[in-house]
Structures are given as structure tokens and as C-alpha cells.
Scaffold this active site. Structure first.
Site, short mmCIF file in Angstrom:
data_model
loop_
_atom_site.label_atom_id
_atom_site.label_comp_id
_atom_site.label_asym_id
_atom_site.label_seq_id
_atom_site.Cartn_x
_atom_site.Cartn_y
_atom_site.Cartn_z
N SER A 127 45.85 42.51 43.83
CA SER A 127 45.42 43.78 44.40
C SER A 127 46.16 44.94 43.74
CB SER A 127 45.62 43.76 45.93
OG SER A 127 44.96 44.85 46.54
N GLU A 224 37.76 42.27 40.95
CA GLU A 224 37.49 42.14 42.38
C GLU A 224 38.01 43.39 43.05
OE1 GLU A 224 39.85 41.46 45.12
OE2 GLU A 224 41.57 41.82 43.84
N HIS A 289 40.42 39.03 47.46
CA HIS A 289 40.71 39.33 48.85
C HIS A 289 39.94 38.46 49.84
CE1 HIS A 289 42.25 43.01 46.93
NE2 HIS A 289 42.97 43.19 48.03
#
Length: 314
Positions: A127, A224, A289
């Protein structure tokens, strides 16, 4: 017209890699971005101990900045924790406690010469941590792991997530083929390249920053994100395209798009923006995630087979 310097840059090359972990290795957990949920952090540490590792918390991991509550302590403290952990000769791996936001704020506070002198170690996170993965690749030539965080829900609650990270850390040969039950070709084909990428928002936000990339030529790009609406995904992908970053990319592996709206809407954006590149694209490969998440080594030669729904690491 794109600048010639971007077009002429050499293709990505494989990065150096640290040794696999062995029982007894120390793993220092740091929080370079957002504050952690204490109970989940404790559960994550228990998992690492069950693997016969020696998890150690950096001093400010449980902090929360009193002014900016979305940060795990102030920038200087987070940077000091990270640097001290990496430069500790007894530490074999550094694992992030969570993502969130904040890694960019401390990036330029790190002494990269000292980090380089400390030698290769294993680094794990995802992330917001994407900016650190990129920095390690560009400044140290070191491959890293885009994988679970110590206080993450998937790591704490999902056994397949735990198992895949454990294999990647200790026995990487057992984690060479990445796939998921949902993996499917968005654009069919097969490509070879070097794995690179991470969170779409972070890659887009780094364009034009000091020491950032201008091209991913020869890369197998992993992408992502979480919590971005389809039009926001469109904007960020368009930014990547207009900057020239995707010129010459060999293939693309897509992970999770949690809380980004109905997947049919997300998929339409991904196909519209990435399809014209004419390279293989696999969707829903199972990293990022999601409730369950694969660990993806970065800086590794790999073969992407969109039709088979696999990413095979060399």
C-alpha cells in the site's frame, strides 16, 4: 510528444536479493505511515513468534501524531525508527506494521548512504509502503516484498496469506508461481520482464518527485488500490500513461480494488486505459488489499501468462 530521454532509457534489470530467513532471525517491525490497531499488532507479533522468528518493535510503532492523527508519530521519529532498524546488524528483516499514509513524508529524512552500507535485508510491506519499495529499488538496487503488514487484517486472520508470506521468506522456491482462483486474462498473452509496482495512487503521486522513475520499460507492472472511485482510478492511470511511465511495459498484473465501486465499473476503466497498450494483462491475481493476499517479490525476473492466470518468478 514524449521526451527522448524517457523513450531511450534502458529496460528494468533484476535487483539484488537478501538471503532467505532462517529460524531465530530478528524481524524489526516499523510504522513508517499510519498508526496501528494495538490488538492486531499483538496478534501479528504472535504469528511471527510462531514461525520461530524474533520480532522486535521499533520504539515509535505504537505512537500517533498528536496533531495529525493519521500518522504513526512525527516524521522524524518514524524516519529514525526505520533507519535504526535497517542499520541494526542484528536485524535480518524489516516489516511494516501497516500502510495508510506517511511514508512519502519521511522518505527524504533517511540517510540512504547509511542504509546502503548496512547491506541487504528483507523488507516487507504494501500500500503506502510502495514509495519505500521504489526507493530501495532505485537508490539501493535491492529487491523487496510487496506483501502483508504485521498489523494487517489479512495477515492476522487469513491462513493462506500467512502461509504464502512464510514460504516467500523462508523457502522462496515454494512460492514461485503466483495465482488465484479468480485470476483471468483482461488482455490475453504472455510476457517476460522484471516485477515492479504496487499501489496505483502511490505510483501516480511519485511522478516527477526526486529520484523517481520516468519509465517502466521491460517491467511486469503490478497494480492494486483501495477506496478509489472508478473516475479516480481513470485519472491516475491516465497520469501514468501521459507521463510516459508505461511506455515499453512488458505486461501488467492486477490485484485487488477493494472499496473502489462495483467491479464491473472498475474493470471497464482498467480495460479502457490499459488495453490499448497491447500487452498481456491479468486481473484479480490475488494481491493487495483483499481478505487474502499473496506476497509479490519486486525486482525479480518473471513470466506473466495472462491466459493461465499466473505470474511465475525466476
Amino acid at each position: 510528444m514524449k521526451q527522448a530521454t524517457q523513450v531511450e532509457q534502458a529496460a528494468l534489470v533484476p535487483l539484488s536479493r537478501p538471503r532467505p530467513l532462517v529460524p531465530g532471525d530478528r524481524v524489526t517491525v516499523v510504522a513508517p505511515s499510519g498508526p496501528v490497531v494495538p490488538e492486531r499488532l499483538d496478534a501479528g507479533l504472535d504469528i511471527l513468534r510462531a514461525w520461530d522468528l524474533d520480532p522486535v518493535l521499533a520504539p515509535h510503532v505504537r505512537d500517533r501524531d498528536p496533531r495529525l492523527g493519521y500518522l504513526a508519530g512525527d516524521d522524524a521519529a518514524r524516519a529514525r525508527d526505520f533507519q535504526d532498524a535497517w542499520c541494526d546488524p542484528g536485524t535480518a528483516a524489516v516489516m511494516c506494521a501497516r500502510g495508510g499514509y506517511g511514508a512519502q513524508r519521511m522518505l527524504d529524512l533517511l540517510d540512504w548512504d547509511a542504509l546502503a552500507a548496512a547491506g541487504p535485508k528483507t523488507f516487507v510491506g504494501f500500500s503506502d509502503v510502495t514509495v519505500l519499495h521504489e526507493a530501495f529499488a532505485l537508490r539501493l538496487g535491492l529487491g523487496t516484498l510487496y506483501g502483508p503488514v504485521a498489523a494487517g487484517v489479512a495477515f492476522v486472520k487469513d491462513e493462506p496469506t500467512q502461509r504464502h508470506l512464510r514460504h516467500t521468506l523462508f523457502e522462496p522456491a515454494r512460492a514461485r508461481v503466483l495465482t488465484s482462483p479468480t485470476a483471468a486474462p483482461l488482455v490475453p498473452g504472455r510476457a517476460q520482464g522484471v516485477t515492479v509496482g504496487g499501489c496505483l495512487a502511490m505510483l501516480a503521486s511519485e511522478i516527477g518527485a526526486p529520484r523517481s522513475r520516468s519509465t517502466l520499460r521491460g517491467g511486469i507492472l503490478i497494480l492494486e488500490d483501495v477506496g478509489e472511485r472508478p473516475y479516480q482510478l481513470d485519472r491516475m492511470l491516465t497520469q501514468l500513461l501521459r507521463s510516459g511511465l508505461l511506455d515499453g511495459v512488458a505486461g501488467i498484473a492486477l490485484g485487488s480494488w477493494r472499496d473502489c465501486g462495483p467491479y464491473d465499473d472498475v474493470r471497464a476503466v482498467l480495460l479502457d486505459r490499459l488495453g490499448p497498450l497491447g500487452v498481456p494483462v491479468v486481473e484479480e491475481l490475488g494481491f493487495g488489499h483483499g481478505d487474502s493476499s499473496l506476497t509479490v517479490p519486486l525486482g525479480v525476473p518473471a513470466v506473466l501468462d495472462a491466459d493461465a492466470g499466473t505470474l511465475t518468478l525466476s
